[in-house]
Design an enzyme around this catalytic site. Structure first.
Site, PDB file in Angstrom:
ATOM      1  N   TYR A  88       0.852  -1.213   0.000  1.00 50.62           N
ATOM      2  CA  TYR A  88       0.000   0.000   0.000  1.00 50.62           C
ATOM      3  C   TYR A  88       0.879   1.251   0.000  1.00 50.62           C
ATOM      4  O   TYR A  88       0.644   2.198  -0.756  1.00 50.62           O
ATOM      5  CB  TYR A  88      -0.906  -0.067   1.242  1.00 50.62           C
ATOM      6  CG  TYR A  88      -1.591   1.210   1.646  1.00 50.62           C
ATOM      7  CD1 TYR A  88      -2.764   1.625   1.022  1.00 50.62           C
ATOM      8  CD2 TYR A  88      -1.093   1.990   2.700  1.00 50.62           C
ATOM      9  CE1 TYR A  88      -3.410   2.794   1.432  1.00 50.62           C
ATOM     10  CE2 TYR A  88      -1.729   3.141   3.107  1.00 50.62           C
ATOM     11  CZ  TYR A  88      -2.884   3.544   2.464  1.00 50.62           C
ATOM     12  OH  TYR A  88      -3.521   4.694   2.873  1.00 50.62           O
ATOM     13  N   LYS A 138       1.107   4.152  -2.837  1.00 48.66           N
ATOM     14  CA  LYS A 138       0.795   5.557  -2.508  1.00 48.66           C
ATOM     15  C   LYS A 138       1.975   6.471  -2.820  1.00 48.66           C
ATOM     16  O   LYS A 138       1.784   7.625  -3.208  1.00 48.66           O
ATOM     17  CB  LYS A 138       0.407   5.670  -1.031  1.00 48.66           C
ATOM     18  CG  LYS A 138      -0.986   5.149  -0.733  1.00 48.66           C
ATOM     19  CD  LYS A 138      -2.063   6.098  -1.251  1.00 48.66           C
ATOM     20  CE  LYS A 138      -3.449   5.658  -0.813  1.00 48.66           C
ATOM     21  NZ  LYS A 138      -4.493   6.609  -1.203  1.00 48.66           N
TER      22      LYS A 138
HETATM   23  N1  NAD Z   1      -8.048   5.617   7.146  1.00 49.28           N
HETATM   24  C1  NAD Z   1      -6.772   6.002   7.299  1.00 49.28           C
HETATM   25  O1  NAD Z   1      -6.145   5.845   8.369  1.00 49.28           O
HETATM   26  C2  NAD Z   1      -6.054   6.644   6.156  1.00 49.28           C
HETATM   27  C3  NAD Z   1      -4.777   7.169   6.390  1.00 49.28           C
HETATM   28  C4  NAD Z   1      -4.078   7.750   5.333  1.00 49.28           C
HETATM   29  C5  NAD Z   1      -4.661   7.815   4.079  1.00 49.28           C
HETATM   30  N2  NAD Z   1      -5.899   7.297   3.872  1.00 49.28           N
HETATM   31  C6  NAD Z   1      -6.451   7.351   2.528  1.00 49.28           C
HETATM   32  O2  NAD Z   1      -7.744   7.913   2.537  1.00 49.28           O
HETATM   33  C7  NAD Z   1      -8.528   7.332   1.486  1.00 49.28           C
HETATM   34  C8  NAD Z   1      -9.834   6.779   2.058  1.00 49.28           C
HETATM   35  O3  NAD Z   1      -9.528   5.861   3.092  1.00 49.28           O
HETATM   36  P1  NAD Z   1     -10.662   5.196   3.985  1.00 49.28           P
HETATM   37  O4  NAD Z   1     -10.071   4.945   5.318  1.00 49.28           O
HETATM   38  O5  NAD Z   1     -11.930   5.963   3.855  1.00 49.28           O
HETATM   39  O6  NAD Z   1     -10.782   3.779   3.235  1.00 49.28           O
HETATM   40  P2  NAD Z   1     -12.048   2.848   2.919  1.00 49.28           P
HETATM   41  O7  NAD Z   1     -11.514   1.469   2.725  1.00 49.28           O
HETATM   42  O8  NAD Z   1     -13.092   3.040   3.961  1.00 49.28           O
HETATM   43  O9  NAD Z   1     -12.583   3.437   1.538  1.00 49.28           O
HETATM   44  C9  NAD Z   1     -12.005   3.117   0.325  1.00 49.28           C
HETATM   45  C10 NAD Z   1     -13.101   3.010  -0.707  1.00 49.28           C
HETATM   46  O10 NAD Z   1     -12.517   2.669  -1.983  1.00 49.28           O
HETATM   47  C11 NAD Z   1     -13.373   1.712  -2.597  1.00 49.28           C
HETATM   48  N3  NAD Z   1     -12.669   0.885  -3.573  1.00 49.28           N
HETATM   49  C12 NAD Z   1     -11.807  -0.129  -3.307  1.00 49.28           C
HETATM   50  N4  NAD Z   1     -11.438  -0.734  -4.441  1.00 49.28           N
HETATM   51  C13 NAD Z   1     -12.075  -0.088  -5.453  1.00 49.28           C
HETATM   52  C14 NAD Z   1     -12.125  -0.291  -6.855  1.00 49.28           C
HETATM   53  N5  NAD Z   1     -11.476  -1.308  -7.440  1.00 49.28           N
HETATM   54  N6  NAD Z   1     -12.865   0.549  -7.607  1.00 49.28           N
HETATM   55  C15 NAD Z   1     -13.577   1.558  -7.016  1.00 49.28           C
HETATM   56  N7  NAD Z   1     -13.583   1.773  -5.690  1.00 49.28           N
HETATM   57  C16 NAD Z   1     -12.858   0.950  -4.911  1.00 49.28           C
HETATM   58  C17 NAD Z   1     -13.847   0.872  -1.416  1.00 49.28           C
HETATM   59  O11 NAD Z   1     -14.970   0.060  -1.738  1.00 49.28           O
HETATM   60  C18 NAD Z   1     -14.128   1.916  -0.369  1.00 49.28           C
HETATM   61  O12 NAD Z   1     -15.434   2.446  -0.470  1.00 49.28           O
HETATM   62  C19 NAD Z   1      -7.657   6.257   0.863  1.00 49.28           C
HETATM   63  O13 NAD Z   1      -7.017   6.785  -0.266  1.00 49.28           O
HETATM   64  C20 NAD Z   1      -6.643   5.963   1.934  1.00 49.28           C
HETATM   65  O14 NAD Z   1      -5.438   5.447   1.420  1.00 49.28           O
HETATM   66  C21 NAD Z   1      -6.614   6.720   4.878  1.00 49.28           C
END
Ligand code: NAD
Length: 265
Positions: A157, A161
């Protein structure tokens, strides 16, 4: 001009908007008057988010898409352009998170991480650029992570990123002269469903992470959404190629370490 005024009527595409941070951004952008195209692979979550936002009176449509499928991305982004007439802003938020440790990562899992989190964003950016260049206006936001800056687990991951952070710079520099800007938002830990398997293993994980966060807590989706709304608006019109860190101070230093060094714990 207020943020509301500059977002009103803008067509904003958000990937991975069926839950978590993506859903929060969609709700907030709609509340600021944006017209929304939501892209998501889990149909039930997509439909539920569209329904919730439509109930507020905002204009919103869902596009059930697997970002790992090039043909689907091309077809659905064409449909978005046709349905809305243009795309002003794209937020690449979708990701997959699987194995943590390289040694335990199968080639399939590694490839999926790169395919959805990095290549999926390449596909969406490639889909929106031609029309944005024609109009000499476009705004792309990539949701990165602190993992792209420092090693905090989630190996494949983090690599995907880090590629996305580089993609931001490529788009900002190459297409800036065409009126397109592109920025990365860099979140720290945000308590979302993406953490569920870790919470199952350790129910106090967010409490345990607190000492690393100078501001004394992990983040919530709203923390990221607020930054994204600013980047979506014209208030940030001279920002491009930047990494906007929204991490409660995490990357500023190794918080538990200085106390040990000073013997002040
Ligand atoms: N939660 C954290 O701690 C955190 C930290 C740093 C960065 N982020 C980033 O923030 C963003 C959102 O994270 P989150 O925690 O809400 O994650 P999440 O897993 O809740 O949401 C991700 C979404 O992407 C969708 N998805 C996955 N594969 C897909 C595909 N093939 N086509 C279309 N959609 C698809 C999923 O179904 C989900 O709805 C991400 O980019 C993540 O890397 C999150």
């Amino acid at each position: 001009m207020s943020v509301e005024q500059s977002l009103a009527g803008k067509v904003v595409v958000i990937t991975g908007s069926g839950r978590g941070i993506g859903k929060e951004m969609a709700i907030d952008a709609a509340a600021h008057g944006a017209r929304l195209a939501l892209v998501e692979v889990i149909k039930e979550n997509l439909d539920a988010t569209v329904k919730e936002i439509a109930a507020t009176g905002a204009e919103v449509r869902g596009y059930h898409t697997d970002l790992g499928n090039e043909a689907q991305v091309i077809e659905n982004f064409k449909a978005i352009e046709k349905d809305f007439g243009k795309i002003d802003c794209l937020v690449n938020n979708a990701m997959v998170h699987e194995a943590e440790d390289l040694v335990k990562t199968s080639l399939d899992s590694w490839n999926r991480s790169l395919s959805i989190t990095l290549t999926g964003s390449f596909l969406t950016i490639r889909a929106v650029l031609p029309e944005m260049m024609k109009r000499k206006a476009g705004n792309i936001i990539n949701i990165g992570t602190v993992n792209a800056k420092t090693m905090v687990g989630s190996d494949s991951y983090s690599v995907a990123k880090a590629g996305l952070h580089a993609l931001t710079r490529t788009v900002a520099v190459r297409y800036g002269p065409h009126g397109i800007r592109c920025n990365t938002v860099v979140p720290g830990t945000i308590a979302t469903d993406a953490w569920q398997s870790r919470v199952d293993r350790n129910p106090t994980i967010f409490e345990n992470l607190k000492p690393w966060y100078p501001l004394g807590r992990v983040g919530k989706p709203k923390d990221i959404s607020e930054a994204v709304i600013f980047l979506l608006s014209d208030k940030s019109e001279w920002m491009s190629g930047s990494e906007m860190v929204v991490d409660g101070g995490l990357l500023a230093g190794m918080a538990p370490m200085y106390k040990i060094v000073e013997g002040s714990d």
